[in-house]
Design an enzyme around this catalytic site. Structure first.
Site, PDB file in Angstrom:
ATOM      1  N   LEU A 175       0.852  -1.194   0.000  1.00  0.00           N
ATOM      2  CA  LEU A 175       0.000   0.000   0.000  1.00  0.00           C
ATOM      3  C   LEU A 175       0.884   1.239   0.000  1.00  0.00           C
ATOM      4  O   LEU A 175       1.175   1.818   1.045  1.00  0.00           O
ATOM      5  CB  LEU A 175      -0.910   0.005   1.228  1.00  0.00           C
ATOM      6  CG  LEU A 175      -2.099  -0.954   1.159  1.00  0.00           C
ATOM      7  CD1 LEU A 175      -2.530  -1.376   2.547  1.00  0.00           C
ATOM      8  CD2 LEU A 175      -3.260  -0.292   0.429  1.00  0.00           C
TER       9      LEU A 175
ATOM     10  N   GLU B 169       1.223   4.194  -2.817  1.00  0.00           N
ATOM     11  CA  GLU B 169       1.006   4.788  -4.139  1.00  0.00           C
ATOM     12  C   GLU B 169       2.195   5.621  -4.611  1.00  0.00           C
ATOM     13  O   GLU B 169       2.574   5.580  -5.785  1.00  0.00           O
ATOM     14  CB  GLU B 169      -0.263   5.649  -4.115  1.00  0.00           C
ATOM     15  CG  GLU B 169      -1.552   4.867  -4.093  1.00  0.00           C
ATOM     16  CD  GLU B 169      -1.939   4.336  -2.720  1.00  0.00           C
ATOM     17  OE1 GLU B 169      -2.967   3.647  -2.614  1.00  0.00           O
ATOM     18  OE2 GLU B 169      -1.192   4.611  -1.741  1.00  0.00           O
TER      19      GLU B 169
ATOM     20  N   GLN C 107      -6.235   1.794  -6.942  1.00  0.00           N
ATOM     21  CA  GLN C 107      -7.401   0.980  -6.605  1.00  0.00           C
ATOM     22  C   GLN C 107      -8.676   1.806  -6.742  1.00  0.00           C
ATOM     23  O   GLN C 107      -9.682   1.343  -7.261  1.00  0.00           O
ATOM     24  CB  GLN C 107      -7.244   0.441  -5.185  1.00  0.00           C
ATOM     25  CG  GLN C 107      -8.118  -0.755  -4.900  1.00  0.00           C
ATOM     26  CD  GLN C 107      -7.725  -1.424  -3.601  1.00  0.00           C
ATOM     27  OE1 GLN C 107      -8.020  -0.898  -2.529  1.00  0.00           O
ATOM     28  NE2 GLN C 107      -7.048  -2.560  -3.705  1.00  0.00           N
ATOM     29  N   PHE C 108      -8.615   3.041  -6.284  1.00  0.00           N
ATOM     30  CA  PHE C 108      -9.647   4.060  -6.522  1.00  0.00           C
ATOM     31  C   PHE C 108      -8.916   5.355  -6.840  1.00  0.00           C
ATOM     32  O   PHE C 108      -7.852   5.625  -6.270  1.00  0.00           O
ATOM     33  CB  PHE C 108     -10.540   4.252  -5.290  1.00  0.00           C
ATOM     34  CG  PHE C 108     -11.431   3.083  -4.990  1.00  0.00           C
ATOM     35  CD1 PHE C 108     -12.724   3.034  -5.485  1.00  0.00           C
ATOM     36  CD2 PHE C 108     -10.972   2.024  -4.224  1.00  0.00           C
ATOM     37  CE1 PHE C 108     -13.552   1.944  -5.216  1.00  0.00           C
ATOM     38  CE2 PHE C 108     -11.788   0.928  -3.951  1.00  0.00           C
ATOM     39  CZ  PHE C 108     -13.078   0.891  -4.445  1.00  0.00           C
ATOM     40  N   ALA C 109      -9.497   6.156  -7.723  1.00  0.00           N
ATOM     41  CA  ALA C 109      -8.843   7.411  -8.093  1.00  0.00           C
ATOM     42  C   ALA C 109      -8.589   8.281  -6.872  1.00  0.00           C
ATOM     43  O   ALA C 109      -7.609   9.033  -6.830  1.00  0.00           O
ATOM     44  CB  ALA C 109      -9.699   8.170  -9.106  1.00  0.00           C
ATOM     45  N   ASP C 110      -9.439   8.179  -5.865  1.00  0.00           N
ATOM     46  CA  ASP C 110      -9.289   8.970  -4.637  1.00  0.00           C
ATOM     47  C   ASP C 110      -7.915   8.775  -3.996  1.00  0.00           C
ATOM     48  O   ASP C 110      -7.362   9.690  -3.388  1.00  0.00           O
ATOM     49  CB  ASP C 110     -10.359   8.563  -3.614  1.00  0.00           C
ATOM     50  CG  ASP C 110     -11.753   8.508  -4.207  1.00  0.00           C
ATOM     51  OD1 ASP C 110     -12.604   9.300  -3.792  1.00  0.00           O
ATOM     52  OD2 ASP C 110     -11.991   7.664  -5.099  1.00  0.00           O
ATOM     53  N   PHE C 111      -7.371   7.563  -4.112  1.00  0.00           N
ATOM     54  CA  PHE C 111      -6.124   7.235  -3.412  1.00  0.00           C
ATOM     55  C   PHE C 111      -4.891   7.844  -4.073  1.00  0.00           C
ATOM     56  O   PHE C 111      -3.785   7.773  -3.529  1.00  0.00           O
ATOM     57  CB  PHE C 111      -5.957   5.718  -3.315  1.00  0.00           C
ATOM     58  CG  PHE C 111      -7.066   5.020  -2.577  1.00  0.00           C
ATOM     59  CD1 PHE C 111      -7.953   5.727  -1.763  1.00  0.00           C
ATOM     60  CD2 PHE C 111      -7.241   3.650  -2.696  1.00  0.00           C
ATOM     61  CE1 PHE C 111      -8.980   5.088  -1.090  1.00  0.00           C
ATOM     62  CE2 PHE C 111      -8.270   2.996  -2.019  1.00  0.00           C
ATOM     63  CZ  PHE C 111      -9.137   3.718  -1.210  1.00  0.00           C
TER      64      PHE C 111
ATOM     65  N   HIS D 213     -14.281   7.217  -1.978  1.00  0.00           N
ATOM     66  CA  HIS D 213     -14.296   6.246  -3.067  1.00  0.00           C
ATOM     67  C   HIS D 213     -15.154   6.734  -4.232  1.00  0.00           C
ATOM     68  O   HIS D 213     -15.563   5.944  -5.071  1.00  0.00           O
ATOM     69  CB  HIS D 213     -14.829   4.889  -2.579  1.00  0.00           C
ATOM     70  CG  HIS D 213     -13.960   4.204  -1.582  1.00  0.00           C
ATOM     71  ND1 HIS D 213     -13.908   4.583  -0.263  1.00  0.00           N
ATOM     72  CD2 HIS D 213     -13.087   3.183  -1.711  1.00  0.00           C
ATOM     73  CE1 HIS D 213     -13.061   3.805   0.391  1.00  0.00           C
ATOM     74  NE2 HIS D 213     -12.543   2.952  -0.464  1.00  0.00           N
TER      75      HIS D 213
END
Length: 669
Positions: free
Chosen positions: A407, A409, A431-435, A476
């Site tokens: 984990l 990014e 995994q999600f654009a938010d991250f 998310h």
């Protein structure tokens, strides 16, 4: 840093079996950055250079490292590593031109001091944020491991930079993947003026290595022979047995962080103690004591160095100041690439594919087309990713090319850049654009700027599952494409249908520039179309007229295309619906054509209204298409709030109903 045993004893050297020739080469190599710095400090006082980051007292680390490695092994230096650059025999006239902001410098006057790299010299320069370097080294080390090259990469960090999260991520990834990277921490006592005890609670970095599952050793960083021998020995071992190693070099910075900072915050006794351990004076004295260096040789070396410095400075100073060229500046933002669109064959076989299938199909075909394409992301291996885009890919392409990641990014995006430096292509899945916010710095300051700064392409595509409508809440569901729209050097794709999703992803992977590729999660399995099974691409930067009409122009992208289609049908409007597809660069000609056609225009985006992409395009329309307008330019987007969780709140948040109302008002204007 407290005075340790290192400052209370005489520095001792052990030549081992190294020849007189090697000892003298180390001496001359060590002397060069010291003499350059002496000259630079004079030029700084004369106002002939604007800034100087001193490595005085730390030269032995750079010189020991650069001489211990093979010439084609990468080094990623920091502020105080002038010796890395001189040790790789960079032309001094270009180095000095770099310091002066001249065109022949490595960044053509676009960046300063040591913020540059040179593939020819196997050096990747830093950015001011310091920590991101470590992940790039991971990517280079990964490339060497994948290519089965028996190489080692060395990356530098200061003790201050070690407080950044990038330090942890870089070491952790290297340890998990057993990458051939040596992490050298220059423990010099201060991060600018902040002493070590205010940076971390441990005493030595050798305490950190075991926590990451890697070896850690400590060296006297002012002893050039010790550094050289340790790095040489470690590098020989790591080439045969790839793994990361943490090397802590104890040293001291004898001048300010940069020259204007001064050293008043340093206790006088500490400065005096470390002055006794000067790396140049002590090594010179040792060579004289063992009869390797005499006055005649010393004078000869000094004359040679002085001449090289003066000759380089004469050339650099003689160069004219940069005369700006607008075309060149704009051209260098992106790596050169001319897309040749690959259209499907006339009778190509087609099959029904959902958006998720189209993306997976394109990615699979690109993996087949490019054996040097590496996929990285959380849970993308056996699990196939949370949205199953890469389901079965690990079996097809192997764990080396389809890499589950920790984990982290930032480290993975940085590793993608490192792979690119070694000629690989990288696709990173958020995994999600938010991250992506955790990797923001790598994108906007490394990927986006590196070609403009020193000509290095960043062949990295970042997949961004995005969008609301599924009651997933604030973390998310965000539409964050506008975060990156403002950043020169990036390209942004946002398809609205399966055909474009496949063709644009393939096109993005062909292009050696950095891409953000947005995929609306709500469309993954809700829309489908019959599209070609074969490999094809769609033109980057070209909008698509999704529907033709005469009353109004709706400019949009992603889910907005489907909202616009439905609204125009419900309101029985003849609407031009322009699907941008590519958000950066966006299609100005297509926008102008539709505005000219209908005279009324509204921009629709799922993103929050304020500061969105629509604001820029509407402003452009007002400036460049005013004479074609029959009504005010309008726009609609989501509320200026975070994305709420409850379905009723989320429905209110999204612009669907407000858009229909505003569209009606525009028609009636």
């Amino acid at each position: 840093m407290e005075t340790t045993d290192l400052t209370s004893q005489k520095m001792t050297f052990d030549r081992k079996n190294y020849s007189d020739k090697i000892l003298l080469e180390l001496y001359e190599s060590l002397l060069m950055p010291r003499r350059i710095e002496e000259k630079m400090l004079i030029l700084l006082r004369q106002g002939k250079i604007s800034k100087w980051f001193s490595g005085w007292g730390q030269e032995a680390i750079s010189i020991g490292v650069v001489n211990a490695l093979q010439a084609d092994e990468f080094i990623l230096p920091m502020h105080r590593n002038l010796g890395i650059f001189t040790g790789r025999n960079m032309p001094l006239e270009r180095l000095f031109a770099q310091f002066q902001g001249k065109l022949s410098g490595f960044t053509k006057g676009r960046d300063r001091s040591f913020h540059f790299g040179s593939i020819e010299h196997h050096i990747v320069g830093m950015i001011s944020h310091l920590g991101p370097q470590l992940a790039i080294a991971d990517g280079i080390g990964l490339a060497d491991k994948l290519s089965k090259e028996k190489k080692v990469t060395v990356v530098f960090s200061g003790d201050g930079a070690s407080s950044e999260g990038d330090f942890h991520e870089g070491l952790n990834v290297a340890a998990v993947w057993k990458l051939p990277v040596i992490f050298v921490v220059e423990h010099n006592g201060y991060g600018l003026s902040t002493p070590s005890e205010e940076q971390f609670a441990f005493k030595y970095f050798t305490e950190k290595g075991p926590g990451y599952g890697m070896e850690a050793i400590r060296v006297q960083g002012n002893n050039v022979l010790e550094v050289y021998d340790q790095i040489k020995t470690l590098a020989e071992d790591v080439r045969q047995n790839p793994r990361p190693i943490l090397v802590e070099a104890i040293t001291f910075r004898m001048r300010g962080h940069e020259e204007a900072s001064g050293t008043k915050y340093v206790p006088k006794q500490l400065m005096e103690d470390w002055a006794k351990l000067d790396p140049v004076e002590n090594y010179e004295r040792y060579l004289e004591e063992i009869g390797v260096l005499d006055e005649k040789t010393k004078e000869k070396i000094n004359k040679r160095i002085k001449k090289a410095i003066n000759d380089g400075l004469d050339i650099a100073f003689a160069e004219e100041a940069i005369s700006p060229n607008l075309e060149t500046e704009l051209e260098d933002v992106y790596a050169p690439f001319s897309q040749e669109v690959i259209s499907p064959t006339l009778n190509s076989q087609k099959s029904e594919k959902r958006l998720v299938d189209a993306i997976s199909d394109g990615l699979r075909q690109s993996m087949e087309k490019y054996p040097n394409l590496i996929l990285m992301g959380q849970d993308i291996g056996e699990y196939g990713g949370v949205f199953k885009i890469t389901d079965g890919f690990k079996t097809l392409f192997g764990a080396d090319r389809v890499r589950n990641t920790p984990l982290c990014e930032s480290a993975i995006i940085g590793a993608g850049l490192g792979l690119s430096i070694k000629g690989y292509k990288a696709l990173v899945e958020m995994q999600f654009a938010d991250f992506v916010s955790v990797g923001f710095n790598q994108i906007v300051n490394n990927l986006a700027k590196i070609h403009y700064r020193w000509g290095q392409q960043a062949d990295v595509v970042i997949r961004m599952p995005t969008g609301a409508g599924m009651a997933a809440g604030p973390f998310h569901s965000q539409s964050n494409e506008a975060w990156f729209f403002h950043t020169p050097g990036l390209k942004i794709i946002y398809p609205s249908n399966p055909y474009d999703a496949k063709g644009l992803l393939n096109a993005a992977l062909e292009d050696p520039n950095p891409y953000l590729y947005f995929e609306h999660k709500g469309m993954y399995r809700s829309i489908s179309a019959e599209i070609p099974d074969e490999y094809y691409t769609v033109e980057i930067g070209k909008a698509r007229l999704a529907k033709g009409g005469s009353q109004v122009s709706i400019i949009t992208y992603g889910m907005g295309v489907h909202w616009a289609m439905k609204a125009s049908e419900e309101l029985n409007l003849s609407a031009d619906i322009l699907d941008l597809r590519t958000l950066l660069p966006w299609d100005q000609e297509a926008v102008k054509a539709t505005v000219k056609k209908t005279g009324k225009v509204i921009f629709l985006q799922e993103d929050c209204l304020t500061g969105g992409i629509g604001a820029e395009i509407c402003a452009w329309i007002s400036e460049h298409c005013f004479e074609f307008l029959d009504a005010p330019v309008m726009r609609e987007g989501s509320l200026d709030t975070p994305v709420p969780f409850a379905p009723s709140l989320e429905k209110q948040f999204l612009p669907v109903e407000r858009f229909k109302e505003k569209l009606n008002r525009l028609i009636e204007f």
